[in-house]
Motif scaffolding. Structure first.
Motif, PDB file in Angstrom:
ATOM      1  N   ASP A 105       6.767   9.638  21.170  1.00 23.29           N
ATOM      2  CA  ASP A 105       6.121   8.381  21.568  1.00 23.29           C
ATOM      3  C   ASP A 105       4.737   8.225  20.943  1.00 23.29           C
ATOM      4  N   VAL A 106       4.029   9.324  20.766  1.00 25.79           N
ATOM      5  CA  VAL A 106       2.735   9.271  20.071  1.00 25.79           C
ATOM      6  C   VAL A 106       2.960   8.833  18.623  1.00 25.79           C
ATOM      7  N   LEU A 107       3.982   9.429  17.998  1.00 23.58           N
ATOM      8  CA  LEU A 107       4.256   9.131  16.594  1.00 23.58           C
ATOM      9  C   LEU A 107       4.774   7.717  16.360  1.00 23.58           C
ATOM     10  N   VAL A 108       5.488   7.159  17.331  1.00 19.35           N
ATOM     11  CA  VAL A 108       6.106   5.849  17.091  1.00 19.35           C
ATOM     12  C   VAL A 108       5.061   4.758  16.875  1.00 19.35           C
ATOM     13  N   VAL A 109       3.947   4.808  17.585  1.00 22.99           N
ATOM     14  CA  VAL A 109       2.913   3.781  17.362  1.00 22.99           C
ATOM     15  C   VAL A 109       2.223   3.988  16.013  1.00 22.99           C
ATOM     16  N   ILE A 110       2.087   5.248  15.606  1.00 25.51           N
ATOM     17  CA  ILE A 110       1.530   5.532  14.286  1.00 25.51           C
ATOM     18  C   ILE A 110       2.489   5.021  13.209  1.00 25.51           C
ATOM     19  N   LEU A 111       3.779   5.216  13.428  1.00 20.77           N
ATOM     20  CA  LEU A 111       4.813   4.719  12.511  1.00 20.77           C
ATOM     21  C   LEU A 111       4.732   3.197  12.365  1.00 20.77           C
ATOM     22  N   ILE A 112       4.661   2.487  13.470  1.00 14.67           N
ATOM     23  CA  ILE A 112       4.596   1.024  13.440  1.00 14.67           C
ATOM     24  C   ILE A 112       3.328   0.564  12.719  1.00 14.67           C
TER      25      ILE A 112
ATOM     26  N   ALA B 272      -4.475  -2.186  15.300  1.00 13.87           N
ATOM     27  CA  ALA B 272      -4.239  -1.119  16.273  1.00 13.87           C
ATOM     28  C   ALA B 272      -4.003  -1.706  17.666  1.00 13.87           C
ATOM     29  N   ILE B 273      -4.783  -2.696  18.035  1.00 15.30           N
ATOM     30  CA  ILE B 273      -4.605  -3.352  19.344  1.00 15.30           C
ATOM     31  C   ILE B 273      -3.267  -4.069  19.398  1.00 15.30           C
ATOM     32  N   PHE B 274      -2.899  -4.759  18.322  1.00 22.32           N
ATOM     33  CA  PHE B 274      -1.599  -5.430  18.264  1.00 22.32           C
ATOM     34  C   PHE B 274      -0.459  -4.434  18.456  1.00 22.32           C
ATOM     35  N   VAL B 275      -0.508  -3.309  17.737  1.00 25.45           N
ATOM     36  CA  VAL B 275       0.553  -2.304  17.829  1.00 25.45           C
ATOM     37  C   VAL B 275       0.621  -1.745  19.248  1.00 25.45           C
ATOM     38  N   LEU B 276      -0.521  -1.507  19.854  1.00 24.75           N
ATOM     39  CA  LEU B 276      -0.549  -0.998  21.227  1.00 24.75           C
ATOM     40  C   LEU B 276       0.063  -2.009  22.192  1.00 24.75           C
TER      41      LEU B 276
ATOM     42  N   CYS C  81       1.052   8.005  26.035  1.00 19.05           N
ATOM     43  CA  CYS C  81       1.380   8.504  24.694  1.00 19.05           C
ATOM     44  C   CYS C  81       1.060   7.465  23.632  1.00 19.05           C
ATOM     45  N   TYR C  82       1.355   6.202  23.908  1.00 19.41           N
ATOM     46  CA  TYR C  82       1.035   5.134  22.953  1.00 19.41           C
ATOM     47  C   TYR C  82      -0.472   5.038  22.733  1.00 19.41           C
ATOM     48  N   ILE C  83      -1.234   5.148  23.819  1.00 18.73           N
ATOM     49  CA  ILE C  83      -2.696   5.110  23.713  1.00 18.73           C
ATOM     50  C   ILE C  83      -3.182   6.286  22.872  1.00 18.73           C
TER      51      ILE C  83
ATOM     52  N   ASN D 278       0.849  -1.179   0.000  1.00 16.51           N
ATOM     53  CA  ASN D 278       0.000   0.000   0.000  1.00 16.51           C
ATOM     54  C   ASN D 278       0.891   1.238   0.000  1.00 16.51           C
ATOM     55  N   ARG D 279       0.892   1.965  -1.125  1.00 12.11           N
ATOM     56  CA  ARG D 279       1.762   3.144  -1.283  1.00 12.11           C
ATOM     57  C   ARG D 279       1.461   4.236  -0.271  1.00 12.11           C
ATOM     58  N   LYS D 280       0.187   4.444   0.015  1.00 13.31           N
ATOM     59  CA  LYS D 280      -0.208   5.507   0.955  1.00 13.31           C
ATOM     60  C   LYS D 280       0.421   5.277   2.331  1.00 13.31           C
ATOM     61  N   TYR D 281       0.274   4.069   2.846  1.00 17.21           N
ATOM     62  CA  TYR D 281       0.841   3.773   4.165  1.00 17.21           C
ATOM     63  C   TYR D 281       2.368   3.756   4.125  1.00 17.21           C
ATOM     64  N   PHE D 282       2.937   3.306   3.007  1.00 11.06           N
ATOM     65  CA  PHE D 282       4.395   3.296   2.885  1.00 11.06           C
ATOM     66  C   PHE D 282       4.942   4.727   2.894  1.00 11.06           C
ATOM     67  N   PHE D 283       4.283   5.624   2.155  1.00  8.43           N
ATOM     68  CA  PHE D 283       4.673   7.029   2.149  1.00  8.43           C
ATOM     69  C   PHE D 283       4.575   7.622   3.559  1.00  8.43           C
ATOM     70  N   LEU D 284       3.470   7.338   4.252  1.00  2.00           N
ATOM     71  CA  LEU D 284       3.310   7.823   5.629  1.00  2.00           C
ATOM     72  C   LEU D 284       4.395   7.268   6.542  1.00  2.00           C
ATOM     73  N   THR D 285       4.753   5.993   6.340  1.00  2.00           N
ATOM     74  CA  THR D 285       5.825   5.385   7.128  1.00  2.00           C
ATOM     75  C   THR D 285       7.129   6.154   6.945  1.00  2.00           C
ATOM     76  N   ILE D 286       7.478   6.428   5.710  1.00  2.00           N
ATOM     77  CA  ILE D 286       8.721   7.157   5.425  1.00  2.00           C
ATOM     78  C   ILE D 286       8.662   8.558   6.016  1.00  2.00           C
ATOM     79  N   LEU D 287       7.543   9.246   5.831  1.00  2.00           N
ATOM     80  CA  LEU D 287       7.389  10.597   6.348  1.00  2.00           C
ATOM     81  C   LEU D 287       7.512  10.639   7.877  1.00  2.00           C
ATOM     82  N   ILE D 288       6.811   9.756   8.555  1.00  2.00           N
ATOM     83  CA  ILE D 288       6.854   9.733  10.023  1.00  2.00           C
ATOM     84  C   ILE D 288       8.236   9.312  10.507  1.00  2.00           C
ATOM     85  N   PHE D 289       8.870   8.376   9.802  1.00  2.00           N
ATOM     86  CA  PHE D 289      10.224   7.967  10.178  1.00  2.00           C
ATOM     87  C   PHE D 289      11.186   9.150  10.094  1.00  2.00           C
ATOM     88  N   ILE D 290      11.091   9.928   9.023  1.00  2.00           N
ATOM     89  CA  ILE D 290      11.951  11.110   8.871  1.00  2.00           C
ATOM     90  C   ILE D 290      11.689  12.107  10.010  1.00  2.00           C
ATOM     91  N   ILE D 291      10.426  12.319  10.327  1.00  2.00           N
ATOM     92  CA  ILE D 291      10.079  13.223  11.435  1.00  2.00           C
ATOM     93  C   ILE D 291      10.666  12.706  12.745  1.00  2.00           C
TER      94      ILE D 291
END
Length: 131
Positions: free
Chosen positions: A45-52, A68-72, A113-115, A13-26
């Protein structure tokens, strides 16, 4: 009756991959250049769960809530390992990478923060699904 689990799970999924790269850079920029008392310790810490979450969604087609539950739970597990001083117990205390990725200090606020990050994911996914 066909359920979500009968569909192929592996899908790029390109959309999620792009978001992954963007959040990783941030996250990297935060780690390298911000040494404040709010953004680095909390927003990071808020961003890291979104990144994962985005990283997993980049390659696997999974339902939002279970992922989402798995990542949490995964994030909570890493935090618990910090409580157990896992980096030191594995003899990795000299590894900057291990100390950065796994972390070295437990904090209850990190769980909050993870929540918050997962709540952002769930709200974003719900709004996105409506559009």
């Amino acid at each position: 009756m066909i359920n979500n689990y009968s569909k192929p799970m592996l899908a790029f999924n390109r959309k999620y991959f792009f978001l992954t790269i963007l959040i990783f850079i941030i996250e990297v920029l935060i780690a390298l250049y911000l040494h404040d008392e709010i953004i680095r310790p909390y927003i990071g810490d808020v961003l890291v769960v979104i990144l994962i979450y985005c990283f997993i969604k980049s390659f696997l087609k999974l339902p939002v809530l279970p992922l989402a539950i798995f990542v949490l739970l995964f994030s909570f597990s890493i935090e618990f390992l910090q409580y157990l001083n896992i980096v030191e117990k594995l003899g990795l205390q000299k590894s900057k990478l291990a100390r950065t990725v796994i972390g070295t200090s437990f904090a209850w606020i990190d769980l909050v923060c993870y929540i918050a990050g997962i709540i952002i994911v769930l709200i974003t996914e719900k709004v996105s699904a409506k559009n």
